[in-house]
Design an enzyme around this catalytic site. Sequence first.
Site, short mmCIF file in Angstrom:
data_model
loop_
_atom_site.label_atom_id
_atom_site.label_comp_id
_atom_site.label_asym_id
_atom_site.label_seq_id
_atom_site.Cartn_x
_atom_site.Cartn_y
_atom_site.Cartn_z
N LYS A 120 26.55 64.27 50.57
CA LYS A 120 27.27 63.39 49.64
C LYS A 120 26.82 63.63 48.20
O LYS A 120 27.63 63.56 47.28
CB LYS A 120 27.03 61.93 49.99
CG LYS A 120 27.70 61.46 51.27
CD LYS A 120 27.44 59.96 51.45
CE LYS A 120 27.62 59.51 52.87
NZ LYS A 120 27.00 58.19 53.10
N LYS A 200 35.89 67.33 61.53
CA LYS A 200 35.91 65.87 61.59
C LYS A 200 37.33 65.34 61.57
O LYS A 200 38.18 65.84 60.84
CB LYS A 200 35.15 65.33 60.37
CG LYS A 200 34.65 63.91 60.53
CD LYS A 200 33.75 63.56 59.35
CE LYS A 200 33.66 62.08 59.11
NZ LYS A 200 32.97 61.31 60.11
N LYS A 203 40.77 59.89 58.33
CA LYS A 203 41.98 59.42 57.71
C LYS A 203 42.27 60.20 56.43
O LYS A 203 43.40 60.61 56.18
CB LYS A 203 41.81 57.94 57.41
CG LYS A 203 43.09 57.27 57.04
CD LYS A 203 42.86 55.80 56.79
CE LYS A 203 44.00 55.28 55.95
NZ LYS A 203 43.88 53.88 55.61
#
Length: 339
Positions: A120, A200, A203
Amino acid sequence: MTPTDPPSRKKRIFSGMQPSGEAHLGNYLGALRRWVEMQDEHDCIWCIVDQHAITAGGDPKELPGHVLDLAVSYLSVGLDPEKSIIFVQSDVPEHTELAWLFNAVTPIGDLERMTQFKDKAQRFESIPAGILNYPILQAADILLYKADGVPVGEDQKQHLELTRDVARKFNAAYGETFPETEPLIEKGVGRILGLDGEAKMSKSLGNTVPVLAGPDEVWERVRTAVTDPQRIRKTDPGRPEVCNVYSLHHFFADGDVLEDIATQCRGATRGCVDCKRILSDNITERFTPFRERAAELVEKPERVREILDDGAVRARAIAGATITEVRDRMGLDWRASIG
Ligand code: TRP
């Protein structure tokens, strides 16, 4: 059991999901499906972790809707407020308080080593401290309820190890307070890849199916799924063992049907489109009752609010007791000096 045996305490289970709107096939297969089953055997607490969500930035105007949508998904797939505590993290301020207190026992080096932090952090020029401290809040979520087990995917294993370290360090510094929580990682499921074959299902990558999708939307998504890349024509023999559609069939079809699908693929007697049809129909069949329940809840948002309000009250009763104990152990109970 003899009459003198104490009633065995049910295991306490805690887990949570970040609110990014309606749940999807990956959330369902990787987590929610299991959570629903666990409710009968265990003392379960299911959280919507909005305080974690804000570490990723995001639009504050969208967050309330995302929380509500995830709550509707939780309830629609079968998380049951009669059996479990279902609540929103920010309704229970003890989570952030305990996270702060855990800062006292967590080495920065342990946080910097987290692979999710490293991934991240690359997205930021100036890294927010919340990204680094994220796993401390997660440890607080879990330990506030002294959870025995946490059902999570493989990707959360490191965060669970950190949770155990935090518990151990706290206990060593301030006295035995927290359990060493077990990660409950489902065996034999492996990673659930996106429909496009990405590592992965998410959404934001658009490679999944919303749990409240109807038959047309399910088919629209499944139709595009990547299969064995070497099977170009319908007459080419396929390799189910490398096909993501085939691995998704495992969640819906039983042994004999799976065997037939594999045989037809290898023998090129069934094409990929037909094979995806079977998957799409099975997903639709599973999701139909979810959609029906969601339709009722969307009509009655005040019912969802009541459930979450009640969940927060029940969660706070447990969280408050832990925080009182922790404050006491850490010497934050200054009134004790007056006697
Ligand atoms: N980090 C988890 C995820 O991204 C979400 C989460 C926050 C969580 N707190 C938790 C999961 C506590 C289990 C237990 O999936």
